[in-house]
Design a protein around this motif. Structure first.
Motif, PDB file in Angstrom:
ATOM      1  N   GLY A  62       0.806  -1.214   0.000  1.00  0.00           N
ATOM      2  CA  GLY A  62       0.000   0.000   0.000  1.00  0.00           C
ATOM      3  C   GLY A  62       0.839   1.265   0.000  1.00  0.00           C
ATOM      4  O   GLY A  62       0.354   2.337   0.321  1.00  0.00           O
ATOM      5  N   TRP A  63       2.110   1.154  -0.367  1.00  0.00           N
ATOM      6  CA  TRP A  63       2.988   2.316  -0.392  1.00  0.00           C
ATOM      7  C   TRP A  63       2.895   3.021  -1.731  1.00  0.00           C
ATOM      8  O   TRP A  63       2.443   2.457  -2.725  1.00  0.00           O
ATOM      9  CB  TRP A  63       4.429   1.897  -0.146  1.00  0.00           C
ATOM     10  CG  TRP A  63       4.679   1.377   1.230  1.00  0.00           C
ATOM     11  CD1 TRP A  63       3.971   1.676   2.364  1.00  0.00           C
ATOM     12  CD2 TRP A  63       5.689   0.467   1.627  1.00  0.00           C
ATOM     13  NE1 TRP A  63       4.496   1.015   3.438  1.00  0.00           N
ATOM     14  CE2 TRP A  63       5.558   0.259   3.018  1.00  0.00           C
ATOM     15  CE3 TRP A  63       6.701  -0.193   0.948  1.00  0.00           C
ATOM     16  CZ2 TRP A  63       6.402  -0.570   3.746  1.00  0.00           C
ATOM     17  CZ3 TRP A  63       7.543  -1.017   1.665  1.00  0.00           C
ATOM     18  CH2 TRP A  63       7.391  -1.207   3.045  1.00  0.00           C
ATOM     19  N   ALA A  64       3.376   4.246  -1.751  1.00  0.00           N
ATOM     20  CA  ALA A  64       3.394   5.033  -2.977  1.00  0.00           C
ATOM     21  C   ALA A  64       4.322   4.379  -4.000  1.00  0.00           C
ATOM     22  O   ALA A  64       5.333   3.772  -3.647  1.00  0.00           O
ATOM     23  CB  ALA A  64       3.863   6.446  -2.668  1.00  0.00           C
ATOM     24  N   PHE A  65       3.965   4.533  -5.269  1.00  0.00           N
ATOM     25  CA  PHE A  65       4.754   3.951  -6.355  1.00  0.00           C
ATOM     26  C   PHE A  65       4.797   4.910  -7.529  1.00  0.00           C
ATOM     27  O   PHE A  65       3.777   5.484  -7.908  1.00  0.00           O
ATOM     28  CB  PHE A  65       4.149   2.613  -6.809  1.00  0.00           C
ATOM     29  CG  PHE A  65       4.868   2.013  -7.984  1.00  0.00           C
ATOM     30  CD1 PHE A  65       4.369   2.145  -9.265  1.00  0.00           C
ATOM     31  CD2 PHE A  65       6.059   1.341  -7.806  1.00  0.00           C
ATOM     32  CE1 PHE A  65       5.045   1.603 -10.353  1.00  0.00           C
ATOM     33  CE2 PHE A  65       6.742   0.795  -8.873  1.00  0.00           C
ATOM     34  CZ  PHE A  65       6.236   0.916 -10.146  1.00  0.00           C
ATOM     35  N   ILE A  66       5.975   5.086  -8.095  1.00  0.00           N
ATOM     36  CA  ILE A  66       6.136   5.869  -9.321  1.00  0.00           C
ATOM     37  C   ILE A  66       6.917   5.026 -10.315  1.00  0.00           C
ATOM     38  O   ILE A  66       7.907   4.369  -9.958  1.00  0.00           O
ATOM     39  CB  ILE A  66       6.823   7.230  -9.052  1.00  0.00           C
ATOM     40  CG1 ILE A  66       6.772   8.109 -10.296  1.00  0.00           C
ATOM     41  CG2 ILE A  66       8.228   7.057  -8.516  1.00  0.00           C
ATOM     42  CD1 ILE A  66       7.104   9.573 -10.031  1.00  0.00           C
ATOM     43  N   GLU A  67       6.435   5.019 -11.530  1.00  0.00           N
ATOM     44  CA  GLU A  67       7.049   4.204 -12.575  1.00  0.00           C
ATOM     45  C   GLU A  67       8.126   5.008 -13.290  1.00  0.00           C
ATOM     46  O   GLU A  67       7.918   6.163 -13.649  1.00  0.00           O
ATOM     47  CB  GLU A  67       5.966   3.758 -13.565  1.00  0.00           C
ATOM     48  CG  GLU A  67       6.450   2.758 -14.578  1.00  0.00           C
ATOM     49  CD  GLU A  67       5.295   2.173 -15.397  1.00  0.00           C
ATOM     50  OE1 GLU A  67       4.187   2.742 -15.394  1.00  0.00           O
ATOM     51  OE2 GLU A  67       5.528   1.149 -16.038  1.00  0.00           O
TER      52      GLU A  67
END
Length: 138
Positions: free
Chosen positions: A95-100
């Motif tokens: 449930g953590w933030a993710f950036i591709e």
């Protein structure tokens, strides 16, 4: 001033991400491995507000590093990044933030600011997921 621990085993990416964040006023600690990040974090005398780590790294993954750091600092926010297909799947369970990767500097800064301002430190929200399908009904 907020402190961000940036971790990536690719030196070029590490330096680029750190430079972008420093240019907008963040204090950045840099590490090129999970082991180095843990040492930096435990030696650091102030707070660390955010871990921004690559998902896939030799010896210790970003999610494993996030788990280890949250045992030391339960309030630390975690944001992970990956350029590999499926890198986001490891992150969704947390449930953590993710950036591709690749991402433009403005998107990175906007997302870091949003994560830092979120009152829910568990960050269990798809609002922080940059995948196009995040949060859409199937």
């Amino acid at each position: 001033m907020k402190t961000i621990l940036v971790v990536d085993d690719v030196r070029l990416v590490l330096n680029m991400v750190a430079a972008v964040l420093e240019s907008v006023g963040f204090h950045v600690l840099r590490a090129d491995s999970g082991a180095q990040a843990l040492k930096l974090a435990t030696d650091h005398t102030g707070d660390i507000d955010l871990l921004l780590s690559d998902v896939r790294m030799p010896e210790m993954s970003g999610p494993s590093l996030g788990d280890a750091l949250r045992k030391i600092w339960p309030g630390i926010r975690v944001m992970l990044m990956s350029g590999y297909a499926g890198g986001d799947l490891l992150v969704l369970n947390y449930g953590w933030a993710f950036i591709e990767k690749p991402f433009v500097p403005k998107k990175l800064v906007d997302m870091v600011n949003e994560v830092l301002q979120t009152p829910d430190r568990s960050q269990g929200s798809h609002a922080f997921d940059t995948r196009g399908d995040a949060g859409k009904p199937e």
